[in-house]
Design a protein around this motif. Sequence first.
Motif, PDB file in Angstrom:
ATOM      1  N   ARG A 117     -11.221 -14.104   6.694  1.00 17.67           N
ATOM      2  CA  ARG A 117     -10.353 -15.288   6.798  1.00 17.67           C
ATOM      3  C   ARG A 117     -10.321 -15.732   8.256  1.00 17.67           C
ATOM      4  N   VAL A 118     -10.673 -17.005   8.478  1.00 14.96           N
ATOM      5  CA  VAL A 118     -10.766 -17.557   9.827  1.00 14.96           C
ATOM      6  C   VAL A 118     -10.019 -18.880   9.892  1.00 14.96           C
ATOM      7  N   ALA A 119      -9.280 -19.084  10.970  1.00 16.53           N
ATOM      8  CA  ALA A 119      -8.630 -20.368  11.236  1.00 16.53           C
ATOM      9  C   ALA A 119      -9.324 -20.989  12.450  1.00 16.53           C
ATOM     10  N   ILE A 120      -9.641 -22.279  12.370  1.00  9.34           N
ATOM     11  CA  ILE A 120     -10.368 -22.969  13.434  1.00  9.34           C
ATOM     12  C   ILE A 120      -9.627 -24.246  13.808  1.00  9.34           C
ATOM     13  N   LEU A 121      -9.457 -24.464  15.123  1.00  8.56           N
ATOM     14  CA  LEU A 121      -8.778 -25.668  15.585  1.00  8.56           C
ATOM     15  C   LEU A 121      -9.213 -26.014  17.004  1.00  8.56           C
ATOM     16  N   ILE A 122      -9.522 -27.294  17.230  1.00  5.04           N
ATOM     17  CA  ILE A 122      -9.772 -27.824  18.564  1.00  5.04           C
ATOM     18  C   ILE A 122      -8.741 -28.921  18.808  1.00  5.04           C
ATOM     19  N   LEU A 123      -8.027 -28.830  19.929  1.00  3.34           N
ATOM     20  CA  LEU A 123      -7.047 -29.846  20.299  1.00  3.34           C
ATOM     21  C   LEU A 123      -7.600 -30.724  21.412  1.00  3.34           C
ATOM     22  N   GLU A 153      -2.132 -14.811   8.037  1.00  2.00           N
ATOM     23  CA  GLU A 153      -2.877 -13.738   7.378  1.00  2.00           C
ATOM     24  C   GLU A 153      -4.382 -13.948   7.472  1.00  2.00           C
ATOM     25  N   VAL A 154      -4.851 -14.285   8.690  1.00  2.00           N
ATOM     26  CA  VAL A 154      -6.284 -14.448   8.923  1.00  2.00           C
ATOM     27  C   VAL A 154      -6.799 -13.271   9.733  1.00  2.00           C
ATOM     28  N   ASP A 155      -8.121 -13.076   9.678  1.00  2.00           N
ATOM     29  CA  ASP A 155      -8.749 -12.012  10.448  1.00  2.00           C
ATOM     30  C   ASP A 155      -9.047 -12.457  11.877  1.00  2.00           C
ATOM     31  N   GLN A 156      -9.421 -13.747  12.017  1.00  2.00           N
ATOM     32  CA  GLN A 156      -9.750 -14.289  13.327  1.00  2.00           C
ATOM     33  C   GLN A 156      -9.227 -15.708  13.465  1.00  2.00           C
ATOM     34  N   VAL A 157      -8.946 -16.086  14.711  1.00  2.00           N
ATOM     35  CA  VAL A 157      -8.594 -17.462  15.039  1.00  2.00           C
ATOM     36  C   VAL A 157      -9.588 -17.934  16.088  1.00  2.00           C
ATOM     37  N   VAL A 158     -10.173 -19.092  15.847  1.00  2.00           N
ATOM     38  CA  VAL A 158     -11.024 -19.752  16.832  1.00  2.00           C
ATOM     39  C   VAL A 158     -10.281 -21.020  17.226  1.00  2.00           C
ATOM     40  N   ALA A 159      -9.901 -21.108  18.496  1.00  2.00           N
ATOM     41  CA  ALA A 159      -9.111 -22.252  18.938  1.00  2.00           C
ATOM     42  C   ALA A 159      -9.490 -22.623  20.364  1.00  2.00           C
ATOM     43  N   GLY A 160      -9.345 -23.903  20.663  1.00  2.00           N
ATOM     44  CA  GLY A 160      -9.664 -24.351  22.008  1.00  2.00           C
ATOM     45  C   GLY A 160      -9.339 -25.804  22.213  1.00  2.00           C
ATOM     46  N   THR A 161      -9.827 -26.324  23.325  1.00  2.00           N
ATOM     47  CA  THR A 161      -9.578 -27.713  23.690  1.00  2.00           C
ATOM     48  C   THR A 161     -10.882 -28.393  24.080  1.00  2.00           C
ATOM     49  N   VAL A 162     -10.864 -29.712  24.001  1.00  2.00           N
ATOM     50  CA  VAL A 162     -11.978 -30.522  24.476  1.00  2.00           C
ATOM     51  C   VAL A 162     -11.397 -31.660  25.302  1.00  2.00           C
ATOM     52  N   GLY A 163     -12.030 -31.957  26.421  1.00  2.00           N
ATOM     53  CA  GLY A 163     -11.554 -33.023  27.296  1.00  2.00           C
ATOM     54  C   GLY A 163     -12.714 -33.707  27.990  1.00  2.00           C
ATOM     55  N   ARG A 164     -12.398 -34.749  28.720  1.00  2.00           N
ATOM     56  CA  ARG A 164     -13.389 -35.481  29.509  1.00  2.00           C
ATOM     57  C   ARG A 164     -13.444 -34.894  30.909  1.00  2.00           C
ATOM     58  N   SER A 165     -14.613 -34.923  31.494  1.00  2.00           N
ATOM     59  CA  SER A 165     -14.781 -34.536  32.884  1.00  2.00           C
ATOM     60  C   SER A 165     -15.538 -35.659  33.593  1.00  2.00           C
ATOM     61  N   ARG A 166     -15.710 -35.527  34.885  1.00  2.00           N
ATOM     62  CA  ARG A 166     -16.437 -36.568  35.630  1.00  2.00           C
ATOM     63  C   ARG A 166     -17.868 -36.711  35.137  1.00  2.00           C
ATOM     64  N   ARG A 167     -18.463 -35.623  34.697  1.00  2.00           N
ATOM     65  CA  ARG A 167     -19.865 -35.650  34.259  1.00  2.00           C
ATOM     66  C   ARG A 167     -20.042 -35.826  32.761  1.00  2.00           C
ATOM     67  N   GLY A 168     -18.969 -35.798  32.007  1.00  2.00           N
ATOM     68  CA  GLY A 168     -19.091 -35.926  30.547  1.00  2.00           C
ATOM     69  C   GLY A 168     -17.931 -35.284  29.821  1.00  2.00           C
ATOM     70  N   TRP A 169     -18.155 -34.065  29.349  1.00  2.00           N
ATOM     71  CA  TRP A 169     -17.194 -33.370  28.500  1.00  2.00           C
ATOM     72  C   TRP A 169     -17.007 -31.939  28.973  1.00  2.00           C
ATOM     73  N   ASP A 178      -9.644 -11.626  17.568  1.00  2.00           N
ATOM     74  CA  ASP A 178      -9.583 -10.740  16.416  1.00  2.00           C
ATOM     75  C   ASP A 178      -8.118 -10.368  16.229  1.00  2.00           C
ATOM     76  N   ILE A 179      -7.560 -10.733  15.106  1.00  2.00           N
ATOM     77  CA  ILE A 179      -6.118 -10.571  14.892  1.00  2.00           C
ATOM     78  C   ILE A 179      -5.722  -9.106  14.752  1.00  2.00           C
ATOM     79  N   ARG A 180      -6.534  -8.291  14.091  1.00  2.00           N
ATOM     80  CA  ARG A 180      -6.179  -6.871  13.900  1.00  2.00           C
ATOM     81  C   ARG A 180      -6.074  -6.133  15.227  1.00  2.00           C
ATOM     82  N   SER A 181      -7.041  -6.340  16.106  1.00  2.00           N
ATOM     83  CA  SER A 181      -7.045  -5.614  17.375  1.00  2.00           C
ATOM     84  C   SER A 181      -6.330  -6.375  18.490  1.00  2.00           C
TER      85      SER A 181
END
Length: 167
Positions: free
Chosen positions: A48-54, A118-134, A142-145
Amino acid sequence: PLLRVVVSSRHMAFALRWVGFMAAVLCASPGMAQSVSDADSTRVEPERVAILILAASGVDAELADSLTELLIGVAATRGNLFIVGKEVLQARLGQDEGRSLECIGSAACLGRVGVELEVDQVVAGTVGRSRRGWVYNLNRIDIRSGDLVGRAFREVSGDLGELAASL
């Protein structure tokens, strides 16, 4: 260049959503399924994995949602995953954008949310603009450890296509 194609962020967001959807559909196609007798003898519970990019500076929420869908589609092609919807994860992070961004940067907060979901892993992060692009930052917890088992921080020059390919 002889021909330069200009794609609006709204069109690119739609294209990214479509690519993620197609990846998920192709992964679930009947040709990739095991026979019933094979599945019974080798059944393994899906992870079970949860994924989110803000969205961070200079990026709207619609683009971040589209990139999340793309990442979910790519993850779905790896098989044996149960992916918790991004809406469920966002709801657990809270309604305030600032608090959600703070939680994305904290392994302890992501771990707490992962336990609640109740997930095994969460993948989360952010995306933004920079002077050169992104620029993007992704953490895989890992949620258990409680360990940070993967991290990606990239600066990508170019258009949204380059960003999508990098993810």
